[in-house]
Write a protein that holds these residues in place. Structure first.
Motif, mmCIF file in Angstrom:
data_model
loop_
_atom_site.group_PDB
_atom_site.id
_atom_site.type_symbol
_atom_site.label_atom_id
_atom_site.label_comp_id
_atom_site.label_asym_id
_atom_site.label_seq_id
_atom_site.Cartn_x
_atom_site.Cartn_y
_atom_site.Cartn_z
ATOM 1 N N ASP A 1 0.832 -1.213 0.000
ATOM 2 C CA ASP A 1 0.000 0.000 0.000
ATOM 3 C C ASP A 1 0.856 1.248 0.000
ATOM 4 O O ASP A 1 0.533 2.252 -0.609
ATOM 5 C CB ASP A 1 -0.885 0.020 1.251
ATOM 6 N N LEU A 2 2.033 1.124 0.677
ATOM 7 C CA LEU A 2 2.855 2.333 0.795
ATOM 8 C C LEU A 2 3.491 2.715 -0.538
ATOM 9 O O LEU A 2 3.844 3.856 -0.741
ATOM 10 C CB LEU A 2 3.958 2.092 1.812
ATOM 11 N N ASP A 3 3.684 1.721 -1.383
ATOM 12 C CA ASP A 3 4.352 2.017 -2.652
ATOM 13 C C ASP A 3 3.413 2.687 -3.638
ATOM 14 O O ASP A 3 3.873 3.166 -4.676
ATOM 15 C CB ASP A 3 4.875 0.716 -3.270
ATOM 16 N N ALA A 4 2.144 2.662 -3.333
ATOM 17 C CA ALA A 4 1.204 3.321 -4.260
ATOM 18 C C ALA A 4 1.547 4.798 -4.355
ATOM 19 O O ALA A 4 1.969 5.412 -3.372
ATOM 20 C CB ALA A 4 -0.226 3.143 -3.746
ATOM 21 N N PRO A 5 1.420 5.371 -5.526
ATOM 22 C CA PRO A 5 1.874 6.754 -5.718
ATOM 23 C C PRO A 5 1.124 7.762 -4.844
ATOM 24 O O PRO A 5 1.698 8.778 -4.456
ATOM 25 C CB PRO A 5 1.638 7.013 -7.202
ATOM 26 N N LEU B 1 3.236 9.223 3.126
ATOM 27 C CA LEU B 1 3.175 8.564 4.423
ATOM 28 C C LEU B 1 4.556 8.115 4.904
ATOM 29 O O LEU B 1 4.788 7.983 6.087
ATOM 30 C CB LEU B 1 2.264 7.345 4.328
ATOM 31 N N ARG B 2 5.426 7.838 3.958
ATOM 32 C CA ARG B 2 6.686 7.183 4.303
ATOM 33 C C ARG B 2 7.532 7.990 5.303
ATOM 34 O O ARG B 2 7.957 7.432 6.323
ATOM 35 C CB ARG B 2 7.492 6.873 3.049
ATOM 36 N N PRO B 3 7.792 9.276 5.065
ATOM 37 C CA PRO B 3 8.579 10.020 6.055
ATOM 38 C C PRO B 3 7.946 9.989 7.438
ATOM 39 O O PRO B 3 8.668 9.849 8.447
ATOM 40 C CB PRO B 3 8.650 11.442 5.496
ATOM 41 N N ALA B 4 6.656 10.074 7.463
ATOM 42 C CA ALA B 4 5.978 10.054 8.763
ATOM 43 C C ALA B 4 6.265 8.733 9.473
ATOM 44 O O ALA B 4 6.608 8.704 10.659
ATOM 45 C CB ALA B 4 4.482 10.225 8.548
ATOM 46 N N ILE B 5 6.194 7.664 8.722
ATOM 47 C CA ILE B 5 6.435 6.348 9.312
ATOM 48 C C ILE B 5 7.861 6.250 9.810
ATOM 49 O O ILE B 5 8.125 5.771 10.926
ATOM 50 C CB ILE B 5 6.168 5.247 8.266
#
Lengths: 834, 231
Positions: free
Chosen positions: B18-22, B27-31
């Motif tokens: 799901d994270l790789d979806a454009p 979300l990634r930096p937050a994670i």
């Protein structure tokens, strides 16, 4: 269109082409061969080969035998040249030509004899008769030598040559070429497919051959294979063995190494080739023997092998005779030499000049007897036969030349024998025999002698053949023999007594050795030898000198650095003033002498072998008198004996004695340490003195002095050590650096390893975790789906129910509406009725 | 289950993309920041500080009991300096003459002298060792050492390589498992969505049908009434 008339003189190029073509096509395809030659027909080509080019054809001059044979055969089989030719060993044409030439010569000779030829006009010679006139065409150019190539060849000739070369160089026929081409194409295709497969495989696409349907895979299975019944022994091991197919190997490789013989052969060949290459390197670079020349060589070799052995008449002087001659000669020489040496004139007279060869030495080979020219006579006869008119016309019979023992019509070959070379060794005595050339034989062999034996020739006429060996009567013969015997006996009696002189031949080595002994005394000694001798002497002397040193020096024991003899003596004598010594003046004296001797020795050592750091310079000579080695050895032996006596082991060897006296280190320390502790350093006198003699202050001063000394030494030593270590750093720096980098690597490796371990652990844990997660998720999702399905089923059921209800209702409603309508109709009808 | 590491995690990194979806990139930096915060709480503050969150590990072993060690540890804990006369004796690196009242003591002088002799002996040994090393001995020793070291490095490297391979294998297996399981999951999910939408439609249809039936029933009732009236 240009018409080419084929034929004409053969040129060198044509000859060469023809030879090459024959070597390629053989001697049956003349049409094919002639297609290479523009100007020659197949027939002409064949004729050229048969008449001229064949290496079996003799082109040498006709020999006398051949001539004789030819004429004889021509007489037997007139004009049948093809029959005659193989018997003579020439071609038919050659025979015919030769025959005509011989006849021509005979005719000319006859003309000369008869004086038919004019004085000036000699007439045409035999050669001239047959020569071609200008304008005439040679009827058979095949029999003539080839015309040499001009420097500037015609264009068409060159063309022919190149074409022939091209065609002959073509080793393969059309079909073979086509096949080769197809093979190459097939190979290329196969390689391409292989390459493609490989690439596809690299790309991850596997192209397996489709398995044949309903067929048999011959790579995997064996048709009609029948497994052998299990036997007595356990063969599981053998069955487990895998056999790789021997692809791309020949039998020899499979069998292992080459045979040793083959290897040697190969080596030899290689070496030879190399040698040859080296030798012919430049020659070979611009000359490669063409194929036809090779063929020519082979042909010649064949020809040589076909040649018959050279048969010579047997020697007139045989091997045995020669040996005898040599023997006689040698015996005579030896005897003469012996007699000459003795100088005995009496025996000298007995020996004549006993040369076996005698006058035959300077004899010349006599001339063979003149022989009749049979060939010419025959030729003339034949000519006469052909020239003469038939006797039927009444003329004279053909005059025939008388031939000496020659041809007739008796046999196929002419009669006759070869004249032998006359023998110069033949004894002239026998010259009365008719045949000069024959070796004389003692026809009248003496009794006892081998008949037909060559007589011995000797100048002393001992074996005189002229003397009739057979007397008039047997009695006379006996007399003669008896006389001879008695004569011989008398001769022997007058011989001098044997001296029995033996000549002893000694081996040469002994003689040389004898020489050596004499010469050695005479010889001047070589400088290097003398030096070596002197050096050996010097070394021995040095060894002795080294052995002469005192034990202190030999063992490298500590010695005083600065030696003051006077102080030392006073010290020693002072120490000797002990009460027990005072009582015994003789012992005191002895002790004193020993002390003096010791001082002397010490001084000697200090002078001869100065201590490092001492004040004395080396190189002085001591005052110690020289003691001879023998005396020293005696003294040592005496000491040893006494010591052995003291220990209680008289006659013990050195080693045993040493073991008996020796003391181990701890024991030594136990004794030595307390004694040493009693001593202390005195700073004022710079000596070690007993502690009790010193006050505390003095002791402290001594210790301080020693501490100072130690400090100095320490600083020196530490500086030295630092220097050494610095140097070590330089010498071993490379290794150290390497070790450091390796250490760094090791640390990195370990860190890496640790990280990897952690990763492995984490990922493994993650994996189990994920397994659980996966199971859980699937489970829950499945539950949900089941639930939804159930719900759907329920919904569907309900829907169907409703549907049915709806249908029921709607049908009821319809019925009802119908009924209502009917009722209304009825009502309406009723109304209308009313 | 008491510590955070043993809690079951519901993560399938090779399946959950799901994270790789454009549209989810933000979300990634937050994670990452969240992870960093958690790690900070897990790891010790300074490298020397005892880790706080490692209670799941076995308790540390006590040091071997020895009176000297205990005393020394106590001293270090109380942060007292080393008492004089203990620890390293620096007088062994120099040759001091006795001072003060000891200057008159013969024994002290003797001791100083002995110490100097020992130091000299040590110095002699040092020189001797250095000289010996200067020859082939030193070079050989270093060579042997380096050779051994090289071997060790090689071995360690090889081991690391093997371990990495194992790690890779594990990851590959994980990926394979997840992808295989993922298929089932996606199939189920698809089915689920289909079922949900189907159920929805069914429900709507039912509702419509129910209304219709109700209407018909009403009509039916009316008709019956009317028929009854007319009859």
């Amino acid at each position: 269109m240009r018409i080419i008339v084929k034929g004409g003189v053969w040129k060198n190029t044509e000859d060469e082409i023809l030879k090459a073509a024959i070597s390629k096509y053989g001697k049956n395809q003349w049409a094919r061969i002639s297609s290479l030659l523009v100007r020659k027909t197949p027939k002409q080509c064949k004729a050229r080969w048969m008449e001229w080019l064949d290496p079996a054809i003799k082109k040498t001059e006709w020999s006398k035998e051949e001539d004789e044979k030819l004429l004889h055969l021509a007489k037997l089989m007139p004009t049948q040249w093809r029959t005659i030719a193989p018997i003579v060993g020439r071609t038919a044409n050659q025979c015919l030509e030769r025959y005509q030439k011989l006849l021509d010569e005979a005719e000319q000779a006859e003309n000369d004899e008869l004086g038919l030829a004019g004085v000036d006009d000699a007439g045409p010679s035999a050669d001239d008769v047959r020569r071609l006139r200008p304008g005439e065409v040679d009827p058979d150019p095949e029999n003539r030598p080839a015309r040499p190539d001009p420097i500037d060849m015609d264009e068409d000739e060159k063309e022919m040559l190149s074409e022939a070369r091209a065609r002959l160089a073509n080793t393969q026929g059309k079909k073979a070429k086509r096949k080769a081409r197809e093979r190459a194409l097939e190979e290329a295709r196969r390689l391409a497919i292989l390459q493609k497969k490989r690439e596809l495989k690299a790309a991850g696409i596997l192209m397996r051959a489709k398995p044949k349907k309903g067929g048999m895979d011959y790579m995997a299975d064996i048709p009609f294979e029948k497994q052998p019944a299990p036997g007595f022994y356990d063969t599981t091991e053998e069955q487990a063995k895998r056999y790789a197919a021997p692809l791309g190997k020949n039998l020899r490789q499979l069998e292992g190494q080459k045979r040793k013989q083959d290897i040697e052969e190969d080596d030899r060949r290689k070496k030879q080739k190399q040698k040859k290459d080296n030798k012919d390197a430049d020659a070979m670079s611009h000359f490669i023997p063409s194929k036809d020349s090779l063929i020519q060589q082979q042909k010649e070799a064949q020809q040589i092998s076909k040649r018959r052995r050279l048969v010579l008449p047997s020697a007139q002087v045989g091997e045995a005779e020669l040996e005898e001659i040599v023997k006689i000669g040698q015996a005579g020489e030896n005897a003469r030499a012996m007699v000459d040496d003795n100088g005995n004139e009496a025996s000298q007279g007995l020996l004549g000049e006993y040369s076996a060869l005698g006058h035959a030495k300077d004899a010349r080979t006599p001339r063979t007897a003149p022989q009749h020219d049979n060939v010419m006579a025959e030729a003339r006869n034949i000519r006469n036969l052909s020239m003469q008119q038939t006797p039927l016309l009444g003329e004279e019979n053909t005059p025939m030349h008388e031939l000496v023992g020659r041809t007739g019509f008796e046999g196929a070959t002419p009669r006759g024998s070869v004249a032998a070379t006359p023998n110069p060794l033949a004894t002239p005595l026998h010259s009365n025999t008719s045949d000069v050339s024959a070796t004389p034989m003692s026809v009248s062999g003496r009794p006892g002698a081998t008949p037909l034996r060559t007589p011995m020739r000797d100048s002393l006429s001992i074996n005189d053949d002229s003397v009739s060996s057979f007397g008039e009567t047997p009695r006379q013969e006996r007399h003669r023999l008896h006389d001879l015997k008695s004569q011989l006996k008398q001769g022997f009696m007058s011989l001098p007594a044997p001296t029995n002189n033996f000549e002893l031949v000694l081996p040469e080595d002994d003689e040389e050795a004898g020489d050596d002994e004499i010469s050695q005394a005479m010889r001047i000694e070589d400088a290097s030898e003398r030096e070596a001798k002197l050096k050996a002497l010097r070394e021995a002397e040095e060894q002795k000198a080294l052995a002469r040193r005192t034990q202190v020096v030999k063992r490298g024991l500590p010695r005083p650095v600065d030696f003051d003899a006077a102080a030392f003596i006073s010290q020693l004598t002072a120490a000797k003033d002990e009460p027990e010594l005072v009582e015994e003046p003789s012992r005191k004296e002895a002790e004193r002498l020993v002390a003096i001797e010791m001082v002397k020795l010490l001084e000697h050592d200090a002078i001869s072998y100065p201590v490092a750091g001492g004040k004395r310079a080396g190189g002085g000579s001591s005052s110690l008198p020289f003691i001879e080695d023998e005396r020293l050895a005696e003294a040592r032996a005496a000491v040893h004996a006494e010591m052995a006596e003291a220990v209680g082991l008289p006659g013990a060897s050195d080693a045993v004695l040493k073991r008996a006296i020796a003391m181990d280190v701890e024991e030594f320390n136990k004794i030595w340490r307390p004694k040493y502790e009693e001593l202390a350093y005195d700073a004022q006198t710079k000596t070690m003195v007993p502690v009790s003699t010193l006050s505390d202050e003095e002791r402290i001063a001594g210790l301080a002095a020693r501490l100072d000394i130690n400090r100095e030494r320490m600083s020196k030593e530490s500086a030295k050590a630092a220097k050494v270590e610095k140097k070590l750093g330089i010498v071993l720096g490379g290794y150290m650096a390497r070790a450091k980098t390796l250490g760094g690597k090791l640390t990195e490796g370990y860190e890496d390893l640790a990280r990897s371990r952690i990763e492995l652990e984490s990922f493994a844990r993650l994996a189990t975790n994920e397994e659980g997660a996966m199971a859980r998720r699937t489970e829950s999702l499945k539950d949900e789906v089941d639930k939804l399905e159930r719900k759907e089923r329920e919904g569907q059921a309900r829907f169907r129910e409703l549907m049915e209800m709806k249908e029921l209702l709607s049908s009821q409603i319809e019925e009802m509406t119908m009924e209502e309508a009917e009722r209304l109709n009825e009502a309406a009808l009723a109304q209308m009725d009313e | 289950m008491s510590n955070p590491f043993n809690a079951p995690l519901d993560s399938l990194p090779y399946y959950d993309r799901d994270l790789d979806a454009p549209d989810q990139q933000h979300l990634r930096p937050a994670i990452n920041s969240l992870i960093a915060v958690e790690l900070r709480s897990l790891l010790p503050k300074t490298p020397n500080a005892p880790p706080t969150n490692l209670t799941h590990l076995p308790a540390s072993r006590p040091l071997p009991s020895s009176p000297f060690l205990a005393a020394e540890l106590a001293r270090v804990e109380s942060k007292k300096p080393t008492p004089p006369g203990q620890g390293l004796d620096t007088t062994r690196y120099a040759m001091p003459a006795p001072k003060g009242e000891a200057a008159d003591d013969v024994e002290a002088w003797e001791a100083a002298h002995r110490s100097s002799l020992a130091q000299l002996e040590h110095q002699r040994l040092r020189t001797m060792n250095g000289t010996l090393l200067q020859g082939t001995l030193g070079a050989n020793k270093w060579k042997v050492q380096n050779f051994a070291m090289e071997n060790t490095v090689e071995r360690v490297d090889k081991e690391g390589e093997e371990l990495r391979k194992v790690v890779e294998d594990v990851n590959r297996r994980r990926k394979g498992d997840q992808e295989k399981g993922g298929e089932t999951l996606s199939r189920l999910e698809k089915k689920w969505t289909e079922l949900v939408s189907g159920n929805m439609q069914l429900e709507i249809g039912c509702m419509a049908m129910e209304a219709e039936v109700a209407q018909l029933q009403q009509q039916h009732a009316e008709l019956t009434a009317r028929l009854a009236a007319t009859a």
